[in-house]
Design a protein around this motif. Structure first.
Motif, PDB file in Angstrom:
ATOM      1  N   ILE A  53       0.836  -1.188   0.000  1.00  0.00           N
ATOM      2  CA  ILE A  53       0.000   0.000   0.000  1.00  0.00           C
ATOM      3  C   ILE A  53       0.876   1.245   0.000  1.00  0.00           C
ATOM      4  N   GLN A  54       1.974   1.165   0.758  1.00  0.00           N
ATOM      5  CA  GLN A  54       2.882   2.309   0.768  1.00  0.00           C
ATOM      6  C   GLN A  54       3.454   2.573  -0.622  1.00  0.00           C
ATOM      7  N   PHE A  55       3.810   1.492  -1.327  1.00  0.00           N
ATOM      8  CA  PHE A  55       4.316   1.679  -2.688  1.00  0.00           C
ATOM      9  C   PHE A  55       3.266   2.363  -3.556  1.00  0.00           C
ATOM     10  N   LEU A  56       2.023   1.899  -3.435  1.00  0.00           N
ATOM     11  CA  LEU A  56       0.963   2.535  -4.222  1.00  0.00           C
ATOM     12  C   LEU A  56       0.795   3.992  -3.809  1.00  0.00           C
ATOM     13  N   GLY A  57       0.914   4.233  -2.500  1.00  0.00           N
ATOM     14  CA  GLY A  57       0.835   5.605  -2.015  1.00  0.00           C
ATOM     15  C   GLY A  57       1.911   6.477  -2.623  1.00  0.00           C
ATOM     16  N   MET A  58       3.124   5.912  -2.745  1.00  0.00           N
ATOM     17  CA  MET A  58       4.223   6.683  -3.332  1.00  0.00           C
ATOM     18  C   MET A  58       3.880   7.161  -4.730  1.00  0.00           C
ATOM     19  N   ILE A  59       3.361   6.254  -5.543  1.00  0.00           N
ATOM     20  CA  ILE A  59       3.128   6.665  -6.926  1.00  0.00           C
ATOM     21  C   ILE A  59       1.879   7.535  -7.032  1.00  0.00           C
ATOM     22  N   ILE A  60       0.932   7.379  -6.128  1.00  0.00           N
ATOM     23  CA  ILE A  60      -0.240   8.250  -6.188  1.00  0.00           C
ATOM     24  C   ILE A  60       0.132   9.652  -5.738  1.00  0.00           C
ATOM     25  N   ILE A  61       0.904   9.726  -4.663  1.00  0.00           N
ATOM     26  CA  ILE A  61       1.302  11.037  -4.170  1.00  0.00           C
ATOM     27  C   ILE A  61       2.261  11.691  -5.153  1.00  0.00           C
ATOM     28  N   GLY A  62       3.147  10.887  -5.742  1.00  0.00           N
ATOM     29  CA  GLY A  62       4.093  11.460  -6.685  1.00  0.00           C
ATOM     30  C   GLY A  62       3.434  11.824  -8.001  1.00  0.00           C
ATOM     31  N   GLY A  63       2.522  11.010  -8.434  1.00  0.00           N
ATOM     32  CA  GLY A  63       1.878  11.232  -9.724  1.00  0.00           C
ATOM     33  C   GLY A  63       1.985   9.979 -10.561  1.00  0.00           C
ATOM     34  N   MET A  64       0.828   9.392 -10.868  1.00  0.00           N
ATOM     35  CA  MET A  64       0.855   8.179 -11.668  1.00  0.00           C
ATOM     36  C   MET A  64       1.258   8.517 -13.084  1.00  0.00           C
ATOM     37  N   GLY A  65       2.141   7.698 -13.636  1.00  0.00           N
ATOM     38  CA  GLY A  65       2.586   7.943 -14.992  1.00  0.00           C
ATOM     39  C   GLY A  65       3.612   9.052 -15.084  1.00  0.00           C
ATOM     40  N   SER A  66       4.340   9.303 -14.019  1.00  0.00           N
ATOM     41  CA  SER A  66       5.390  10.311 -14.081  1.00  0.00           C
ATOM     42  C   SER A  66       6.649   9.741 -13.446  1.00  0.00           C
ATOM     43  N   VAL A  67       7.753   9.744 -14.202  1.00  0.00           N
ATOM     44  CA  VAL A  67       8.979   9.148 -13.683  1.00  0.00           C
ATOM     45  C   VAL A  67       9.558  10.016 -12.576  1.00  0.00           C
ATOM     46  N   GLN A  68       9.594  11.331 -12.799  1.00  0.00           N
ATOM     47  CA  GLN A  68      10.171  12.180 -11.759  1.00  0.00           C
ATOM     48  C   GLN A  68       9.232  12.258 -10.554  1.00  0.00           C
ATOM     49  N   GLY A  69       7.931  12.155 -10.823  1.00  0.00           N
ATOM     50  CA  GLY A  69       6.965  12.135  -9.736  1.00  0.00           C
ATOM     51  C   GLY A  69       7.186  10.959  -8.798  1.00  0.00           C
ATOM     52  N   THR A  70       7.624   9.817  -9.376  1.00  0.00           N
ATOM     53  CA  THR A  70       7.873   8.641  -8.551  1.00  0.00           C
ATOM     54  C   THR A  70       8.862   8.961  -7.440  1.00  0.00           C
ATOM     55  N   LEU A  71       9.948   9.665  -7.833  1.00  0.00           N
ATOM     56  CA  LEU A  71      10.958  10.009  -6.825  1.00  0.00           C
ATOM     57  C   LEU A  71      10.388  10.953  -5.782  1.00  0.00           C
ATOM     58  N   MET A  72       9.599  11.941  -6.255  1.00  0.00           N
ATOM     59  CA  MET A  72       9.002  12.888  -5.301  1.00  0.00           C
ATOM     60  C   MET A  72       8.099  12.156  -4.319  1.00  0.00           C
ATOM     61  N   GLY A  73       7.278  11.274  -4.856  1.00  0.00           N
ATOM     62  CA  GLY A  73       6.338  10.537  -4.005  1.00  0.00           C
ATOM     63  C   GLY A  73       7.068   9.669  -3.005  1.00  0.00           C
ATOM     64  N   THR A  74       8.147   9.007  -3.470  1.00  0.00           N
ATOM     65  CA  THR A  74       8.913   8.153  -2.567  1.00  0.00           C
ATOM     66  C   THR A  74       9.523   8.990  -1.456  1.00  0.00           C
ATOM     67  N   ALA A  75      10.080  10.149  -1.850  1.00  0.00           N
ATOM     68  CA  ALA A  75      10.678  11.023  -0.844  1.00  0.00           C
ATOM     69  C   ALA A  75       9.618  11.431   0.171  1.00  0.00           C
ATOM     70  N   PHE A  76       8.442  11.770  -0.325  1.00  0.00           N
ATOM     71  CA  PHE A  76       7.345  12.167   0.569  1.00  0.00           C
ATOM     72  C   PHE A  76       7.025  11.041   1.540  1.00  0.00           C
ATOM     73  N   MET A  77       6.901   9.827   0.996  1.00  0.00           N
ATOM     74  CA  MET A  77       6.481   8.695   1.804  1.00  0.00           C
ATOM     75  C   MET A  77       7.538   8.297   2.818  1.00  0.00           C
ATOM     76  N   VAL A  78       8.826   8.488   2.469  1.00  0.00           N
ATOM     77  CA  VAL A  78       9.889   8.148   3.412  1.00  0.00           C
ATOM     78  C   VAL A  78      10.000   9.231   4.486  1.00  0.00           C
ATOM     79  N   LEU A  79       9.804  10.493   4.063  1.00  0.00           N
ATOM     80  CA  LEU A  79      10.013  11.594   5.005  1.00  0.00           C
ATOM     81  C   LEU A  79       8.808  11.792   5.928  1.00  0.00           C
ATOM     82  N   LEU A  80       7.605  11.424   5.452  1.00  0.00           N
ATOM     83  CA  LEU A  80       6.405  11.662   6.262  1.00  0.00           C
ATOM     84  C   LEU A  80       6.486  11.027   7.656  1.00  0.00           C
ATOM     85  N   PRO A  81       6.831   9.737   7.754  1.00  0.00           N
ATOM     86  CA  PRO A  81       6.941   9.155   9.102  1.00  0.00           C
ATOM     87  C   PRO A  81       8.007   9.851   9.948  1.00  0.00           C
TER      88      PRO A  81
END
Lengths: 355, 297
Positions: A265-293
């Protein structure tokens, strides 16, 4: 979703061929920024402390796996709820290859990716027949079945005790601390993200997007749906496997408890928060998901001084914040951070005229 | 081979199966009328059971008072959830809808964990006797009650959809939203009603399970177990949900039996339904009673 990647260009930039329209970076400025970012990251271990390096490494290996998920969900339009299981399989596969055959870790990581890809192709077979919700449920089943396999297959995973994973070495040089491992992860991040971006410029990548946008039209245009659906699962599992292998060799220990539905679910959260279908968004979403906790931990530490109840509830607060972030993003910013970032850039580019 | 154990397990399977059937029915209700796949169904059970537990244990209400208050709370909860979270997502792609319910499930599961802790807490005794002897089989009273409640709920559903005004409106909406709207049915109300009923009935199931096993976060696993059931029965079939529930309930107990007698693999109880799920998806993706999607270009 990401079709407007080329929409905003500076004055004086123009394209006269299709080849120019499918470059990796939309503008020369973007390319220079990316190169500068990589150079900055190469120098990062000299001035960042272990805490930040650790976070960066986490963003790295989770980001690789999340990009894989984005290929299957964001680009091919298939839903996968079992990504954590592939991530875990990669981690176990790499540790097992290294322990059982004595193969250097250097080779084990890509091989683990390949093994995970094989598993992903098998799990992806239902994807050839079913789609949407049914596929989501099928992958949910595969998550539980693989989790069960991890706890059962003692020869492969060490069962309840978990598996030891040796550190990454090249010619006897051990990448055994954060400063050193940073470069291993950075190497893989650059490699995998370049591969991912390039994939979308090829025939196969365009076929994925066609399958996502309208699968019937895609089929009529001669795209083999079964082949591309299964292929996208395979590629996504490869990414998950490599990410998992990096995770395993970083921690030095792989245990079956870590790869639950929650991580999927966290992985899915990463790509949803980053932006589905966006390569650079993936990194943003991952950063968000790692930094949020981490942010939650900091916040609780700030407000919950002395109140041990709040500190004990930290794990729950972290989970709640992740769930809440997913819900809020879906309601208020369904296109994710990548879209928001584009809007911000456009705002400043056009300032003070809003159009 | 142990026949006594086998019959006991099959009876257990049938009783748990009716509960699966009820939860699956709630799931199907939401899916059919609002096209939302509710991954947070298990949390409805969890929230219902914890609310009832808190009312009974913390506020010392008698069961006959605490239970209806729980149900009223769940109705409001369902409606609010639909209005605040699900309504903005109407018309969004399926992944968004799935993810928002997953997000909800995560949020409420950890919220409940935070408030009530992780350990199972026993329900106060509602019945005088723990279990009764029926034809030589020991059956817990709460199970009997769950069986009765489940059957009552099922019959209630049948009459609700066959004769009541709201039930007919819901069926019309499930059939075609635009047509229903043009006939004067308030689709918003129908959506809210679907979530309210689903939350209410799930909470009943949650209380029943809580009485037998104690209330803990394990209750939310019902929400996951519901997927093999609805896939077997067909995603949009209420009859299918009941039949699927019974089959999966018996299946997992049989798997447990076979495992304990011969295989000794362990954990088959949890994992067997998912193997069944994959097999069903490969052979018959639309389940036993589900309508097959026919897509026209």
């Amino acid at each position: 979703m990401s079709s407007s990647a080329h929409a905003r260009m500076n004055c004086g930039e123009f394209r006269s061929t299709y080849i120019q329209d499918t470059t990796i970076f939309p503008t020369p400025l973007a390319r220079r920024t990316a190169i500068a970012a990589v150079i900055f990251l190469l120098l990062a271990p000299t001035f960042l402390n272990s805490y930040f390096l650790n976070l960066g490494i986490q963003i790295g290996y989770y980001g690789i796996a999340a990009l894989g998920l984005n290929i299957v969900v964001g680009f091919t339009g298939q839903i996968s709820l079992g990504h954590a299981a592939f991530f875990g399989f990669g981690a176990f596969a790499s540790a097992w290859l290294n322990n059982a055959t004595g193969l250097p870790v250097f080779f084990c990581i890509p091989l683990a990716g390949a093994m995970t890809m094989a598993v992903g192709l098998i799990v992806g077979i239902p994807a050839g027949r079913i789609k949407g919700l049914y596929l989501a449920i099928a992958t949910l089943a595969s998550q539980y079945i693989l989790e069960d396999f991890f706890s059962r297959a003692d020869w492969f995973t060490g069962g309840a005790y978990g598996a030891m994973a040796n550190p990454f070495t090249i010619f006897g040089f051990e990448f055994n601390n954060d400063q050193r491992y940073w470069y291993v992860v950075l190497f893989y991040v650059v490699l995998m993200f370049l591969f991912g971006t390039n994939l979308l410029r090829t025939r196969d990548g365009r076929a994925f997007i066609a399958v996502r946008d309208h699968y019937l039209s895609a089929e009529i245009m001669g795209i083999n749906l079964t082949k591309y659906r299964i292929l996208s699962f395979g590629i996504s599992s490869f990414y998950a496997g490599v990410g998992g292998a990096l995770f395993g060799h970083y921690l030095g220990f792989v245990s079956a408890e870590g790869f639950t539905l929650l991580l999927s679910i966290q992985f899915l959260g990463m790509i949803i928060i980053g932006g589905m279908g966006s390569v650079q968004g993936t990194l943003m979403g991952t950063a968000f998901m790692v930094l949020l906790p981490e942010l939650m931990e900091g916040g609780v530490g700030l407000f919950g001084h002395g109140s041990s109840g709040l500190m004990q509830a930290l794990a729950y607060i972290k989970e709640m914040s992740i769930g809440l972030a997913i819900i809020l993003f879906l309601i208020f910013e369904p296109d994710g951070l990548a879209h928001r970032w584009k809007m911000i850039k456009a705002y400043w580019k056009l300032y003070p005229f809003s159009y | 081979m142990n026949f006594e154990l086998l019959t006991q397990l099959i009876v257990n399977g049938l009783i748990v199966g009716t509960l699966y059937g009820v939860v699956a029915m709630c799931f199907v209700l939401i899916y059919k009328s609002t096209q939302v796949v509710n991954f947070a169904q298990g949390e409805f059970l969890l929230i219902g059971a914890w609310t009832c537990w808190a009312l009974l244990v913390k506020f010392h209400l008698p069961f006959w008072l605490g239970f209806p208050i729980t149900l009223a709370f769940m109705v409001i909860f369902g409606i609010v959830l639909q209005m605040v979270v699900l309504r903005p997502l109407i018309g969004e792609p399926i992944i968004s809808v799935i993810m928002v319910t997953i997000g909800l499930s995560m949020f409420f599961q950890s919220l409940m964990g935070w408030i009530f802790g992780v350990y199972a807490k026993p329900f106060p005794r509602v019945f005088e006797t723990e279990s009764i002897n029926l034809l030589g089989l020991q059956i817990q009273t709460a199970y009997i009650m769950s069986l009765v409640i489940s059957v009552v709920i099922m019959i209630g559903f049948y009459y609700f959809f066959k004769y009541s005004r709201l039930g007919l409106a819901m069926r019309a909406t499930a059939f075609d939203q635009q047509v229903a709207q043009s006939l004067g049915i308030s689709v918003k109300k129908v959506f809210a009603a679907a979530w309210a009923i689903s939350a209410l009935v799930s909470a009943m199931a949650g209380v029943v399970v809580g009485m037998v096993n104690g209330v803990s976060s394990a209750l939310s696993f019902f929400g996951i177990k519901v997927f093999p059931v609805v896939i077997l029965g067909g995603l949009d079939s209420i009859v299918g949900a009941i039949v699927g529930g019974l089959i999966i309930g018996v299946l997992e107990n049989l798997a447990e039996f076979v495992d304990s007698q011969w295989l000794h693999l362990g954990n088959m109880y949890t994992i067997a339904p998912f193997y069944a799920l994959v097999v069903i998806l490969m052979i018959k993706p639309y389940g036993l009673f589900g309508t097959k999607d026919i897509e026209r270009i």
